[in-house]
Motif scaffolding. Structure first.
Motif, PDB file in Angstrom:
ATOM      1  N   HIS A   1     -20.486 -80.599  -1.451  1.00  0.00           N
ATOM      2  CA  HIS A   1     -20.869 -81.331  -2.664  1.00  0.00           C
ATOM      3  C   HIS A   1     -19.738 -81.152  -3.677  1.00  0.00           C
ATOM      4  O   HIS A   1     -19.604 -80.090  -4.277  1.00  0.00           O
ATOM      5  CB  HIS A   1     -22.179 -80.787  -3.217  1.00  0.00           C
ATOM      6  CG  HIS A   1     -23.303 -80.905  -2.249  1.00  0.00           C
ATOM      7  ND1 HIS A   1     -23.629 -79.908  -1.358  1.00  0.00           N
ATOM      8  CD2 HIS A   1     -24.155 -81.923  -2.007  1.00  0.00           C
ATOM      9  CE1 HIS A   1     -24.654 -80.297  -0.630  1.00  0.00           C
ATOM     10  NE2 HIS A   1     -24.991 -81.518  -0.994  1.00  0.00           N
ATOM     11  N   LYS A   2     -18.923 -82.171  -3.817  1.00  0.00           N
ATOM     12  CA  LYS A   2     -17.733 -82.027  -4.661  1.00  0.00           C
ATOM     13  C   LYS A   2     -17.783 -82.973  -5.850  1.00  0.00           C
ATOM     14  O   LYS A   2     -18.400 -84.034  -5.800  1.00  0.00           O
ATOM     15  CB  LYS A   2     -16.479 -82.274  -3.843  1.00  0.00           C
ATOM     16  CG  LYS A   2     -16.405 -83.658  -3.225  1.00  0.00           C
ATOM     17  CD  LYS A   2     -15.188 -83.796  -2.312  1.00  0.00           C
ATOM     18  CE  LYS A   2     -15.170 -85.125  -1.639  1.00  0.00           C
ATOM     19  NZ  LYS A   2     -15.760 -85.162  -0.330  1.00  0.00           N
ATOM     20  N   GLN A   3     -17.129 -82.551  -6.903  1.00  0.00           N
ATOM     21  CA  GLN A   3     -16.890 -83.394  -8.068  1.00  0.00           C
ATOM     22  C   GLN A   3     -15.385 -83.453  -8.255  1.00  0.00           C
ATOM     23  O   GLN A   3     -14.720 -82.420  -8.295  1.00  0.00           O
ATOM     24  CB  GLN A   3     -17.546 -82.819  -9.318  1.00  0.00           C
ATOM     25  CG  GLN A   3     -19.052 -82.840  -9.260  1.00  0.00           C
ATOM     26  CD  GLN A   3     -19.655 -82.332 -10.562  1.00  0.00           C
ATOM     27  OE1 GLN A   3     -19.028 -81.601 -11.327  1.00  0.00           O
ATOM     28  NE2 GLN A   3     -20.877 -82.727 -10.811  1.00  0.00           N
ATOM     29  N   ILE A   4     -14.865 -84.652  -8.349  1.00  0.00           N
ATOM     30  CA  ILE A   4     -13.423 -84.836  -8.528  1.00  0.00           C
ATOM     31  C   ILE A   4     -13.132 -84.954 -10.012  1.00  0.00           C
ATOM     32  O   ILE A   4     -13.719 -85.787 -10.707  1.00  0.00           O
ATOM     33  CB  ILE A   4     -12.930 -86.072  -7.758  1.00  0.00           C
ATOM     34  CG1 ILE A   4     -13.217 -85.872  -6.267  1.00  0.00           C
ATOM     35  CG2 ILE A   4     -11.450 -86.321  -8.022  1.00  0.00           C
ATOM     36  CD1 ILE A   4     -12.944 -87.072  -5.402  1.00  0.00           C
ATOM     37  N   LEU A   5     -12.233 -84.111 -10.491  1.00  0.00           N
ATOM     38  CA  LEU A   5     -11.834 -84.135 -11.892  1.00  0.00           C
ATOM     39  C   LEU A   5     -10.571 -84.971 -12.020  1.00  0.00           C
ATOM     40  O   LEU A   5      -9.638 -84.828 -11.234  1.00  0.00           O
ATOM     41  CB  LEU A   5     -11.589 -82.717 -12.388  1.00  0.00           C
ATOM     42  CG  LEU A   5     -12.751 -81.743 -12.172  1.00  0.00           C
ATOM     43  CD1 LEU A   5     -12.345 -80.343 -12.584  1.00  0.00           C
ATOM     44  CD2 LEU A   5     -13.982 -82.198 -12.927  1.00  0.00           C
TER      45      LEU A   5
ATOM     46  N   VAL B   1     -10.662 -80.543  -7.767  1.00  0.00           N
ATOM     47  CA  VAL B   1     -11.967 -80.727  -7.143  1.00  0.00           C
ATOM     48  C   VAL B   1     -12.819 -79.518  -7.480  1.00  0.00           C
ATOM     49  O   VAL B   1     -12.368 -78.377  -7.369  1.00  0.00           O
ATOM     50  CB  VAL B   1     -11.851 -80.878  -5.609  1.00  0.00           C
ATOM     51  CG1 VAL B   1     -13.222 -80.985  -4.970  1.00  0.00           C
ATOM     52  CG2 VAL B   1     -11.004 -82.086  -5.259  1.00  0.00           C
ATOM     53  N   GLU B   2     -14.039 -79.758  -7.881  1.00  0.00           N
ATOM     54  CA  GLU B   2     -14.973 -78.690  -8.193  1.00  0.00           C
ATOM     55  C   GLU B   2     -16.070 -78.693  -7.138  1.00  0.00           C
ATOM     56  O   GLU B   2     -16.635 -79.741  -6.835  1.00  0.00           O
ATOM     57  CB  GLU B   2     -15.561 -78.948  -9.580  1.00  0.00           C
ATOM     58  CG  GLU B   2     -16.544 -77.920 -10.045  1.00  0.00           C
ATOM     59  CD  GLU B   2     -17.037 -78.259 -11.437  1.00  0.00           C
ATOM     60  OE1 GLU B   2     -16.523 -77.660 -12.393  1.00  0.00           O
ATOM     61  OE2 GLU B   2     -17.935 -79.111 -11.551  1.00  0.00           O
ATOM     62  N   ILE B   3     -16.311 -77.506  -6.558  1.00  0.00           N
ATOM     63  CA  ILE B   3     -17.364 -77.371  -5.551  1.00  0.00           C
ATOM     64  C   ILE B   3     -18.209 -76.147  -5.893  1.00  0.00           C
ATOM     65  O   ILE B   3     -17.726 -75.222  -6.545  1.00  0.00           O
ATOM     66  CB  ILE B   3     -16.796 -77.244  -4.117  1.00  0.00           C
ATOM     67  CG1 ILE B   3     -15.894 -76.030  -3.983  1.00  0.00           C
ATOM     68  CG2 ILE B   3     -16.081 -78.501  -3.695  1.00  0.00           C
ATOM     69  CD1 ILE B   3     -15.431 -75.739  -2.585  1.00  0.00           C
TER      70      ILE B   3
END
Length: 70
Positions: A5-9, A19-21
């Protein structure tokens, strides 16, 4: 397959910069990479000379003490 589950900054130009995981997923990724590296190392050294338990401990202690050069 490991679900991530990643969020791309992105920066101000919408260019991805990080990338925040979740931390627990990072730890699982790290474990998978370590296991892969260990398995690869074991394959690469399959035919190398083997140490007895005592010889291995002695060599390891010399490495920690800085007595052995690469």
């Amino acid at each position: 397959m490991l679900e991530i589950h990643k969020q791309i900054l992105v920066d101000e130009n919408q260019k991805p910069v990080a990338v925040e995981i979740p931390f627990d997923e990072f730890q699982r990724i790290e474990e998978v990479l370590e296991n892969f590296g260990l398995a690869k190392l074991m394959d690469e050294t399959e035919n190398d000379e083997r140490f007895s338990g005592d010889a291995a401990r002695e060599y390891y202690e010399s490495l920690k003490a800085g007595d052995v050069e690469d």
